[in-house]
Design a protein around this motif. Structure first.
Motif, PDB file in Angstrom:
ATOM      1  N   GLU A  96       0.840  -1.203   0.000  1.00 35.68           N
ATOM      2  CA  GLU A  96       0.000   0.000   0.000  1.00 35.68           C
ATOM      3  C   GLU A  96       0.875   1.254   0.000  1.00 35.68           C
ATOM      4  OE1 GLU A  96      -2.841   2.520  -0.491  1.00 35.68           O
ATOM      5  OE2 GLU A  96      -3.157   0.364  -0.630  1.00 35.68           O
ATOM      6  N   ALA A  97       1.973   1.213   0.745  1.00 35.89           N
ATOM      7  CA  ALA A  97       2.904   2.349   0.742  1.00 35.89           C
ATOM      8  C   ALA A  97       3.499   2.554  -0.647  1.00 35.89           C
ATOM      9  CB  ALA A  97       4.009   2.127   1.765  1.00 35.89           C
ATOM     10  N   ALA A  98       3.804   1.461  -1.355  1.00 35.23           N
ATOM     11  CA  ALA A  98       4.338   1.560  -2.717  1.00 35.23           C
ATOM     12  C   ALA A  98       3.293   2.136  -3.664  1.00 35.23           C
ATOM     13  CB  ALA A  98       4.798   0.184  -3.203  1.00 35.23           C
ATOM     14  N   ARG A  99       2.043   1.742  -3.508  1.00 34.69           N
ATOM     15  CA  ARG A  99       0.977   2.308  -4.358  1.00 34.69           C
ATOM     16  C   ARG A  99       0.848   3.816  -4.124  1.00 34.69           C
ATOM     17  NH1 ARG A  99      -1.458  -2.467  -2.564  1.00 34.69           N
ATOM     18  NH2 ARG A  99      -1.512  -4.031  -4.212  1.00 34.69           N
ATOM     19  N   GLU A 100       0.941   4.235  -2.878  1.00 30.19           N
ATOM     20  CA  GLU A 100       0.870   5.666  -2.550  1.00 30.19           C
ATOM     21  C   GLU A 100       2.059   6.409  -3.142  1.00 30.19           C
ATOM     22  OE1 GLU A 100      -0.435   9.287  -1.298  1.00 30.19           O
ATOM     23  OE2 GLU A 100      -1.561   7.404  -1.345  1.00 30.19           O
ATOM     24  N   ALA A 101       3.236   5.818  -3.076  1.00 32.83           N
ATOM     25  CA  ALA A 101       4.423   6.430  -3.682  1.00 32.83           C
ATOM     26  C   ALA A 101       4.212   6.586  -5.190  1.00 32.83           C
ATOM     27  CB  ALA A 101       5.662   5.585  -3.395  1.00 32.83           C
ATOM     28  N   ALA A 102       3.667   5.572  -5.829  1.00 33.66           N
ATOM     29  CA  ALA A 102       3.413   5.635  -7.267  1.00 33.66           C
ATOM     30  C   ALA A 102       2.419   6.744  -7.596  1.00 33.66           C
ATOM     31  CB  ALA A 102       2.903   4.285  -7.775  1.00 33.66           C
ATOM     32  N   ARG A 103       1.376   6.881  -6.777  1.00 34.23           N
ATOM     33  CA  ARG A 103       0.389   7.952  -6.996  1.00 34.23           C
ATOM     34  C   ARG A 103       1.055   9.326  -6.921  1.00 34.23           C
ATOM     35  NH1 ARG A 103      -3.268   4.364  -4.436  1.00 34.23           N
ATOM     36  NH2 ARG A 103      -2.710   5.054  -2.349  1.00 34.23           N
ATOM     37  N   ARG A 104       2.083   9.435  -6.112  1.00 36.94           N
ATOM     38  CA  ARG A 104       2.783  10.717  -5.940  1.00 36.94           C
ATOM     39  C   ARG A 104       3.947  10.890  -6.914  1.00 36.94           C
ATOM     40  NH1 ARG A 104       2.172  12.930  -0.220  1.00 36.94           N
ATOM     41  NH2 ARG A 104       0.364  11.800   0.557  1.00 36.94           N
ATOM     42  N   GLY A 105       4.114   9.938  -7.820  1.00 41.30           N
ATOM     43  CA  GLY A 105       5.172  10.046  -8.813  1.00 41.30           C
ATOM     44  C   GLY A 105       6.556   9.690  -8.300  1.00 41.30           C
ATOM     45  N   VAL A 106       6.618   8.922  -7.228  1.00 42.60           N
ATOM     46  CA  VAL A 106       7.901   8.526  -6.644  1.00 42.60           C
ATOM     47  C   VAL A 106       8.241   7.115  -7.103  1.00 42.60           C
ATOM     48  CG1 VAL A 106       9.108   8.034  -4.481  1.00 42.60           C
ATOM     49  CG2 VAL A 106       7.555   9.988  -4.623  1.00 42.60           C
ATOM     50  N   ARG A 107       9.469   6.933  -7.579  1.00 43.88           N
ATOM     51  CA  ARG A 107       9.948   5.609  -7.983  1.00 43.88           C
ATOM     52  C   ARG A 107      10.781   5.027  -6.849  1.00 43.88           C
ATOM     53  NH1 ARG A 107      13.045   6.425 -13.361  1.00 43.88           N
ATOM     54  NH2 ARG A 107      13.446   4.242 -13.035  1.00 43.88           N
ATOM     55  N   LEU A 108      10.506   3.778  -6.499  1.00 40.40           N
ATOM     56  CA  LEU A 108      11.275   3.096  -5.460  1.00 40.40           C
ATOM     57  C   LEU A 108      12.442   2.345  -6.076  1.00 40.40           C
ATOM     58  CD1 LEU A 108       8.480   1.580  -3.181  1.00 40.40           C
ATOM     59  CD2 LEU A 108       9.770   3.693  -2.844  1.00 40.40           C
ATOM     60  N   LEU A 109      13.627   2.600  -5.559  1.00 43.66           N
ATOM     61  CA  LEU A 109      14.826   1.849  -5.924  1.00 43.66           C
ATOM     62  C   LEU A 109      15.130   0.990  -4.709  1.00 43.66           C
ATOM     63  CD1 LEU A 109      16.875   4.743  -7.548  1.00 43.66           C
ATOM     64  CD2 LEU A 109      15.237   3.197  -8.616  1.00 43.66           C
ATOM     65  N   VAL A 110      14.803  -0.282  -4.809  1.00 37.69           N
ATOM     66  CA  VAL A 110      14.837  -1.178  -3.657  1.00 37.69           C
ATOM     67  C   VAL A 110      16.074  -2.064  -3.717  1.00 37.69           C
ATOM     68  CG1 VAL A 110      13.572  -2.922  -2.363  1.00 37.69           C
ATOM     69  CG2 VAL A 110      12.315  -1.185  -3.659  1.00 37.69           C
ATOM     70  N   VAL A 111      16.856  -2.027  -2.641  1.00 37.61           N
ATOM     71  CA  VAL A 111      18.033  -2.882  -2.513  1.00 37.61           C
ATOM     72  C   VAL A 111      17.712  -3.921  -1.445  1.00 37.61           C
ATOM     73  CG1 VAL A 111      20.487  -2.997  -1.956  1.00 37.61           C
ATOM     74  CG2 VAL A 111      19.570  -0.989  -3.151  1.00 37.61           C
ATOM     75  N   GLY A 112      17.641  -5.182  -1.860  1.00 40.69           N
ATOM     76  CA  GLY A 112      17.335  -6.271  -0.942  1.00 40.69           C
ATOM     77  C   GLY A 112      18.576  -6.696  -0.176  1.00 40.69           C
ATOM     78  N   LEU A 113      18.458  -6.741   1.135  1.00 38.84           N
ATOM     79  CA  LEU A 113      19.567  -7.123   2.010  1.00 38.84           C
ATOM     80  C   LEU A 113      19.258  -8.453   2.676  1.00 38.84           C
ATOM     81  CD1 LEU A 113      20.066  -3.671   3.786  1.00 38.84           C
ATOM     82  CD2 LEU A 113      21.292  -4.540   1.797  1.00 38.84           C
TER      83      LEU A 113
END
Length: 140
Positions: free
Chosen positions: A18-35
């Motif tokens: 849901e946080a990712a969907r909200e980021a997308a609505r705001r035009g934010v791209r997530l660059l995710v580094v898996g640890l």
């Protein structure tokens, strides 16, 4: 805009999709580094010389990489998922992505600020042509 997220992806009731969907609505791209590792591993405690981290009850804390969720989060925002491994290749890839995104943003700003002013000169030229036609020709 980018958000760089360094995480194992374990969800502790935080609703990451849901946080990712909200980021997308705001035009934010997530660059995710898996640890971490999908099999799970003991989390080291940097304050204790790398010994195992313990929770409030004294139990050793284990962490497991949730790549499925992390990939989905990145995909929802049009971002990128990379898994951190030895050598820092994931971090280089994130930096390259940010640089490429900044170049596109700068190019878009330059294009959006163009103002065409040829109309003034065109109107002046047409006016001079018409004025020249109105002035009678003088023969000497």
């Amino acid at each position: 805009a980018f958000v760089v997220l360094l995480t194992d992806g374990e969800d502790h009731h935080s609703q990451p999709l849901e946080a990712a969907r909200e980021a997308a609505r705001r035009g934010v791209r997530l660059l995710v580094v898996g640890l971490g590792s999908p099999q799970g591993a003991v989390v080291p405690d940097p304050g204790q010389g790398g010994q195992a981290l313990r929770d409030a009850e004294g139990r050793v804390v284990h962490s497991r990489l949730d790549e499925v969720t992390l990939r989905e989060m990145a995909a929802l925002t049009g971002g990128l998922y990379v898994r951190q491994g030895p050598g820092g290749a994931a971090c280089r890839r994130v930096v390259e992505t940010v640089r490429a995104g900044q170049a596109r943003t700068l190019e878009a700003r330059i294009q959006s600020r163009r103002v065409e002013r040829y109309q003034v000169f065109l109107a002046l030229a047409v006016a001079l042509i018409l004025a020249g036609r109105l002035v009678p020709e003088v023969r000497a």
